[in-house]
Design an enzyme around this catalytic site. Sequence first.
Site, PDB file in Angstrom:
ATOM      1  N   GLN A   1      -7.632  52.241  88.984  1.00 50.19           N
ATOM      2  CA  GLN A   1      -6.794  53.012  88.893  1.00 50.19           C
ATOM      3  C   GLN A   1      -6.472  53.887  90.518  1.00 50.19           C
ATOM      4  OE1 GLN A   1      -8.552  57.087  87.496  1.00 50.19           O
ATOM      5  NE2 GLN A   1      -6.994  57.249  86.240  1.00 50.19           N
TER       6      GLN A   1
ATOM      7  N   ASN B   1     -15.284  68.844  86.640  1.00 50.63           N
ATOM      8  CA  ASN B   1     -15.598  69.943  85.553  1.00 50.63           C
ATOM      9  C   ASN B   1     -15.112  71.285  85.795  1.00 50.63           C
ATOM     10  OD1 ASN B   1     -16.764  67.419  84.718  1.00 50.63           O
ATOM     11  ND2 ASN B   1     -18.916  68.041  84.470  1.00 50.63           N
ATOM     12  N   GLU B   2     -14.885  71.597  86.958  1.00 51.34           N
ATOM     13  CA  GLU B   2     -14.228  72.970  87.176  1.00 51.34           C
ATOM     14  C   GLU B   2     -12.837  73.050  86.521  1.00 51.34           C
ATOM     15  OE1 GLU B   2     -16.064  71.312  89.512  1.00 51.34           O
ATOM     16  OE2 GLU B   2     -17.853  72.528  89.401  1.00 51.34           O
TER      17      GLU B   2
ATOM     18  N   SER C   1     -11.466  53.550  92.216  1.00 45.17           N
ATOM     19  CA  SER C   1     -12.713  52.715  91.801  1.00 45.17           C
ATOM     20  C   SER C   1     -12.438  51.152  91.622  1.00 45.17           C
ATOM     21  CB  SER C   1     -13.017  53.290  90.434  1.00 45.17           C
ATOM     22  OG  SER C   1     -13.807  54.447  90.580  1.00 45.17           O
TER      23      SER C   1
ATOM     24  N   SER D   1      -5.760  59.361  93.049  1.00 43.79           N
ATOM     25  CA  SER D   1      -5.998  60.248  94.036  1.00 43.79           C
ATOM     26  C   SER D   1      -5.483  59.934  95.233  1.00 43.79           C
ATOM     27  CB  SER D   1      -7.541  60.322  94.273  1.00 43.79           C
ATOM     28  OG  SER D   1      -8.301  61.164  93.066  1.00 43.79           O
TER      29      SER D   1
ATOM     30  N   GLU E   1      -9.332  59.379  78.854  1.00 47.64           N
ATOM     31  CA  GLU E   1     -10.219  59.378  79.999  1.00 47.64           C
ATOM     32  C   GLU E   1     -11.242  60.327  79.718  1.00 47.64           C
ATOM     33  OE1 GLU E   1      -8.788  60.064  83.696  1.00 47.64           O
ATOM     34  OE2 GLU E   1     -10.216  58.763  84.602  1.00 47.64           O
TER      35      GLU E   1
END
Lengths: 337, 375
Positions: free
Chosen positions: B124, B356-357, B159, B127, B242
Amino acid sequence: MKFILDAEQRLFGDTLHKLLAEAGTPAVIRDWSAGAHDSGRALWRSLADAGVLAIAVPESAGGAGPLPVELVTAFHELGRHAVPGPFAETVAVAALLGHLQDGPGGGPGTGSDAEFGAWSAGIAEGATVASLALPPAMPYALDADAADVVLVVDGDELRAGVPGELRASLDPARRLSSVTGGDVLASGPAVRAAGEAAYDMGALACAAQLVGVGRALLDVSVEYATARRQFGRPIGEFQAVKHHLADALVGLEYARPLVHGAALAYGSPDFARDVSAAKVAASEAAYAAAKIALQVHGAIGYTDEYDPSLWIRKARALHAAWGSPAAHRARVVSALT
Amino acid sequence: MDLDLSSVEPFRAEVRDWLRAHVPATPLPSLEVEEGFAAHRAWEHELHEARLSVVSWPARYGGRDASPLEWLIFEEEYYAAGAPGRVSQNGINLLAPTLFNHGTPEQLDRVLPSMASGEVIWAQAWSEPGAGSDLASLRATATRVDGGWLLNGQKTWSSRAAFADWGFGPFRAGPEAERHRGLTYLMFPLDAKGVTRRPIGRIDGKPAFAELFFDDVFVPDRDVIGTPGEGWRVAMSTTGNERGLTLRSPGRFLAAADRLVDLWKEHADPADTALRDRVADAWIKSRAYRLKGFETISRTEDVGAESSINKIFWSELDVALHETALDLLGPDGELDGEWLEGYVFALAGPIYAGTNEIQRNVIAERVLGLPRAGR
């Protein structure tokens, strides 16, 4: 297996929610807290008419149960509306009596069979409010002054409970009494097993109630954070507040399936373990939601007069009721090892 | 919907038997190093031969049309057997669902079979140095040319891109493109002319990801997924997968929690109730995730933003579970081994797939309905 509620079960929950919202539980809670039980007993009757107690009483004992999934659905609503009274204790007594009436060792020979039958029938129709103590895990009986029947299981003996002085709880709607054993009503190994069945059923009901308490606290906190303005904007716009509330939801969303899963495990060898897992998660999630609710509300949430503080206090009291999280964690690990 | 767990027992038994006969007796080298990557690719091939690499896909692409329940059961057995990590996971979990939603029949026929067999491993590429949580600020471009697009710019934290074959991700198409508008979702070979990849050592030194540089990389029209300019919508249809169940299935945590309980039995100090409680919590939470999974697949409505609740839960469970294992191991906890590898992997969980934020913002705004903005 149904891992979500079916249409009928959802309707049952919705009906109870509506009934309780219309009843206006805060006033009932405040009456109950002052020792005036009439409004609470009337609400108890309405809930019994809606089937809340019959589902805990085995069919063989004149009820419509046990229906554990319906039971947790009902207790979720009882928690959501912070209904006062020894509901979990009464369904635990129903489980205990059902066990003794069905199994050997109780009833015949003890001279109590007819009495047990009358209590079960009374519980099913809402006429009998029961409480019990299960020392050492549960040394106190809840609301003994409002109960028609108080029992104590002491090892192999079931005795009539003689309640001592009422003691105040953090939750003003809960008053606890030490109980000493009076007349022996049944004895033998079946009593011990019945006491364990009662404990499991009470802990399951309490877990469901906790998730309901937590959910109500989350909802009222979201409402408050949307309405309350500081620095010229709703406090719910601030990430610090958002993240607290998101965390409360995560905890509750993962406690709920454990409660449902434990209800599905009723009658299997894993039931006790799964009830403990549910009680741990429900206690922690509801208590976390309560602390977050208190923080989000600020000073108003710390007042006696503001209704949500009744829920905040109940979450902490129920956290330790029906076995502390530590006791239930120990039970989970011992079941696994 | 009623889930009939007993009806899938034959399938469970078949998977279990096959795994018992085929899972390597000694663990493969880490899939984050070159030798391990090759060994894991070979394992993907072996799984595919048994039609177990992508059970939920249609048979024509190498699957066996397994129901969501069968898929959950497959995952439980897979991880319980201690089978190798899935080197194809980003293709299978992140690209394939996007193709099922937005791909052309030609793309499905061309891409999926070689993904299922491990012949092509996908990375993927989302980013960028300036676009992490704020993905919509990405700057790598796709410029229209005759018959296709020219890619320029940089992607990072990709990744498995150090050893993978193909990549996929959103690029900015056209100067008028802004934020979520005007993005185009593309696939490209990582050995294409103009692609430079630089492996990045993750926190344990293993080259688990890479940065990618694009210098006039030509991509033909047939490798655009969905409508050009609609890349944001295409990309977002992947994020639900995801963050939901598919990226990290309950089976993974059930198996890890069971191994943690075994570790507790070996290393337990009965007086250490604090550690015992953490073992209990890890086990309880793995069960909660399993039940939540059954609940999710029983529902008919779209889970939507609720998938963010899952992502927070499993990523934090993964860290807590592995921390507990390392604490149980005491002085051995810092030594190289399976628990440490799992721990290092777990540490990335709260960061990737949307921190997670960000997930908490999504939950607060889209699930709880709190007011937006005011960051």
